[in-house]
Design a protein around this motif. Structure first.
Motif, PDB file in Angstrom:
ATOM      1  N   SER A  88       0.859  -1.188   0.000  1.00  0.00           N
ATOM      2  CA  SER A  88       0.000   0.000   0.000  1.00  0.00           C
ATOM      3  C   SER A  88       0.897   1.241   0.000  1.00  0.00           C
ATOM      4  CB  SER A  88      -0.944   0.005   1.206  1.00  0.00           C
ATOM      5  OG  SER A  88      -0.235  -0.111   2.424  1.00  0.00           O
TER       6      SER A  88
ATOM      7  N   ILE B 212      -9.987   3.448  -4.749  1.00  0.00           N
ATOM      8  CA  ILE B 212     -10.215   2.068  -5.168  1.00  0.00           C
ATOM      9  C   ILE B 212     -11.142   2.071  -6.384  1.00  0.00           C
ATOM     10  CG2 ILE B 212     -11.330  -0.110  -4.513  1.00  0.00           C
ATOM     11  CD1 ILE B 212     -10.298   0.344  -1.680  1.00  0.00           C
TER      12      ILE B 212
ATOM     13  N   TRP C 185      -4.464  -1.079  -6.612  1.00  0.00           N
ATOM     14  CA  TRP C 185      -5.314  -1.775  -5.644  1.00  0.00           C
ATOM     15  C   TRP C 185      -5.640  -3.205  -6.082  1.00  0.00           C
ATOM     16  CZ3 TRP C 185      -5.970   0.041  -0.944  1.00  0.00           C
ATOM     17  CH2 TRP C 185      -5.986   1.415  -0.699  1.00  0.00           C
TER      18      TRP C 185
ATOM     19  N   HIS D 126     -12.298  -4.067  -1.093  1.00  0.00           N
ATOM     20  CA  HIS D 126     -11.188  -4.896  -0.625  1.00  0.00           C
ATOM     21  C   HIS D 126     -11.174  -5.151   0.886  1.00  0.00           C
ATOM     22  CE1 HIS D 126      -9.583  -5.002  -4.610  1.00  0.00           C
ATOM     23  NE2 HIS D 126      -9.385  -3.701  -4.674  1.00  0.00           N
TER      24      HIS D 126
ATOM     25  N   ASP E 277      -2.420  -5.603   3.684  1.00  0.00           N
ATOM     26  CA  ASP E 277      -1.385  -4.802   3.024  1.00  0.00           C
ATOM     27  C   ASP E 277      -0.071  -4.847   3.775  1.00  0.00           C
ATOM     28  OD1 ASP E 277      -2.814  -3.264   5.028  1.00  0.00           O
ATOM     29  OD2 ASP E 277      -1.649  -1.528   4.378  1.00  0.00           O
TER      30      ASP E 277
ATOM     31  N   CYS F 108      -7.257  -3.334   4.121  1.00  0.00           N
ATOM     32  CA  CYS F 108      -6.395  -3.328   2.940  1.00  0.00           C
ATOM     33  C   CYS F 108      -5.399  -2.174   2.939  1.00  0.00           C
ATOM     34  CB  CYS F 108      -7.242  -3.259   1.672  1.00  0.00           C
ATOM     35  SG  CYS F 108      -8.137  -1.684   1.467  1.00  0.00           S
ATOM     36  N   ASP F 109      -5.481  -1.303   3.954  1.00  0.00           N
ATOM     37  CA  ASP F 109      -4.623  -0.105   3.905  1.00  0.00           C
ATOM     38  C   ASP F 109      -4.210   0.358   5.294  1.00  0.00           C
ATOM     39  OD1 ASP F 109      -7.188   0.650   4.668  1.00  0.00           O
ATOM     40  OD2 ASP F 109      -7.094   2.583   3.651  1.00  0.00           O
TER      41      ASP F 109
END
Length: 571
Positions: free
Chosen positions: A104, A111, A117, A146, A171, A236-237
């Motif tokens: 990330s 996204i 992504w 995600h 990530d 995801c981040d």
């Protein structure tokens, strides 16, 4: 001692009286000393006494180990985790997910618009393919594409038995191309050398992700049917802010379960099992420091370098940097800080000769809010300073475009991690008090954090706050979820501290996790990784990140046992 002053005689006895009544006098003196000692021991504050009583002091009391009632399921999980075949399988799974470079970046676009992504589709596909049994038994929801939410419904409604929530993130921190050569094994090879699994994400946080989903897989295959709903959520981040997945996941769960609708949240910890003061501790982070980025911009008129002012924007900005660095935030060790509880646990449970007497002596007065002792204690523990004080680091500077032109603007960014006792408003006020006099001295206008300010203003110093986050609420240690967590640690993780007993203690997370979005869902948020974290968190975020295989393979037993123990108390 005032209550004893009335016993004193109006006149001192003569020498002859001492000889005549010596025995009586000696008896009175002995009684007086006994009363004095008793009074001292029971008076407030007991400066040192209670930190020399060991476990009899009532400080840092330990719960007994907690084993699940369902022995058949527990035995199934233990036998699986202990088998060589299973260990090979889970090591291969971690190695394979490390091979997916789910990096990330700070500059990621939205996204759906930024193709970088798309790697998270690979992570999701990998999990689905390798855990078909899990996905046959859980409901899968997506938060902003995600963010993954896996819900294993319990037989008791959430209104009667609040769910347990386990977090992890997909990530990882990027690896710069020029640094790949410095790795012992390529960062995305997932190399296993027979003892260690190497690669970006091994510790932070793919090992944790694999472990918690493995715990569900094992429990489902054992035939266990939960009463309490179990939720896994994968962001995801987390490494860049959590705004794209962490916050949407929290919003989804909050809409479903409401305020205080979750029983317990578990997330990664910056500490796990560690040895301090010659004693093994399980360090459970019950709070996180706050966060603030400060932008300071200085603007003025430009011109040719052959006719410069005495102090241009870079010089004025340099004054500001020096003022900031010359006025660090004071450090204080207060009972509000979870680290104070850790020090108390060390004083009580570590070998007496290994715990610093200077620290032991100051704990009593510090516990009673003696400001001098709290400050002195922080100075004594200087190597741990940023657990006790707000840190500040000038991380970025920008100014000037050409050597023969007077720059019209210059700026810096300062990263601050806020001590648990402070607030964003206090930090901002401190910075304004440092910068405002410099602006005035240089004939500049000043715009504080709450003043209108434009980067196009001339001869002005402006301040902006970015990504502000107050210190996290301190999670309770006298609550049932913490006791269950502590008992599970005692029961499962003793092999990681073979030399002596394993002491569970509160601790502080100096960094931030996705839990910052989940404060409304429960007070019971605990951050803990059930392995030995050494060498700067197993070198997470840097070259040669790793995790020891013999510890990693037992993580699913810990998480499965925690789920079982939390389920046992449901009526």
């Amino acid at each position: 001692m005032a209550e004893h002053s009335s016993q004193r005689r109006d006149k001192s006895p003569g020498i002859s009286s001492w000889f005549v009544h010596g025995t009586l006098v000696i008896g009175l003196i002995s009684a007086f000393i006994a009363v004095f000692i008793k009074s001292f021991q029971s008076s407030s504050p007991p400066v040192l006494h209670k930190y020399t009583l060991g476990t009899d002091s009532g400080i840092c009391q330990q719960v007994p180990k907690l084993s699940p009632r369902n022995k058949q399921v527990e035995q199934y999980v233990r036998e699986k985790v202990d088998s060589e075949e299973y260990q090979r399988e889970i090591i291969n799974k971690l190695s394979a997910i490390i091979r997916i470079p789910s990096e990330s970046y700070d500059d990621l676009g939205p996204i759906g618009e930024d193709d970088r992504w798309n790697v998270f589709f690979e992570v999701q596909d990998y999990i689905k393919v390798n855990y078909p049994t899990v996905f046959e038994n859980v409901a899968l929801d997506h938060a902003n594409t995600h963010g993954l939410i896996l819900t294993w419904e319990g037989s008791v409604p959430p209104s009667e038995a609040k769910p347990i929530l386990m977090l992890a993130h997909q990530d990882v921190v990027p690896v710069l191309a020029e640094n790949v050569k410095d790795w012992t094994h390529p960062p995305y090879e997932g190399h296993y050398d027979g003892e260690i699994i190497w690669g970006r994400g091994a510790t932070d946080d793919k090992g944790y992700l694999i472990s918690i989903i493995e715990s569900l897989d094992l429990l489902i295959k054992s035939g266990f049917a939960p009463k309490r709903t179990v939720i896994l959520a994968f962001g995801c981040d987390e490494e860049i802010s959590g705004e794209n997945c962490g916050r949407p996941i929290s919003d989804f769960l909050h809409e479903k379960y409401g305020d205080d609708g979750i029983y317990l949240i578990m997330d990664e910890g910056s500490t796990g099992i560690q040895r301090e003061f010659d004693q093994s501790f399980a360090l459970v982070s019950i709070a996180e420091k706050g966060y603030l980025d400060v932008v300071i911009n200085v603007s003025s008129t430009g011109g040719h370098a052959s006719n410069p002012p005495d102090h241009n924007v870079i010089g004025i900005l340099s004054e500001i940097v020096v003022a900031i660095e010359n006025h660090p935030f004071p450090g204080k060790v207060t009972p509000n800080n979870p680290m104070f509880r850790f020090l108390e646990c060390g004083a009580i449970h570590a070998p007496e000769s290994r715990f610093p007497m200077a620290v032991r002596r100051m704990l009593g007065p510090a516990a009673q809010n003696d400001s001098f002792s709290q400050e002195q204690l922080a100075r004594t523990l200087d190597d741990m300073r940023y657990y006790f004080q707000t840190s500040q680091s000038v991380g970025k500077i920008n100014g000037g475009v050409k050597i023969n032109a007077i720059p019209e603007t210059a700026s810096i960014m300062v990263n601050l991690r806020l001590a648990v006792e402070t607030s964003i408003s206090q930090v901002m006020a401190h910075y304004e008090s440092l910068v405002s006099p410099i602006a005035k001295k240089r004939g500049m206008a000043f715009g504080g954090f709450h003043s209108p300010c434009s980067l196009t203003d001339k001869r002005k110093v402006c301040m902006f706050g970015v990504d502000a986050l107050e210190p996290a609420p301190v999670s309770p240690v006298d609550a049932e979820p913490y006791r269950i967590l502590s008992g599970t640690i005692k029961n499962v993780l003793k092999p990681l501290a073979p030399e002596d007993s394993l002491i569970v203690t509160p601790y502080l997370m100096p960094a931030n996790t996705d839990t910052k979005f989940f404060w409304a869902l429960t007070k019971n948020i605990y951050r803990f990784t059930p392995v030995n974290l050494v060498e700067n968190l197993n070198r997470a975020h840097t070259t040669d990140e790793f995790i020891r295989a013999d510890e990693f393979v037992r993580e699913p037993l810990f998480f499965a046992s925690l789920i079982l123990n939390a389920d046992d108390i449901v009526g």
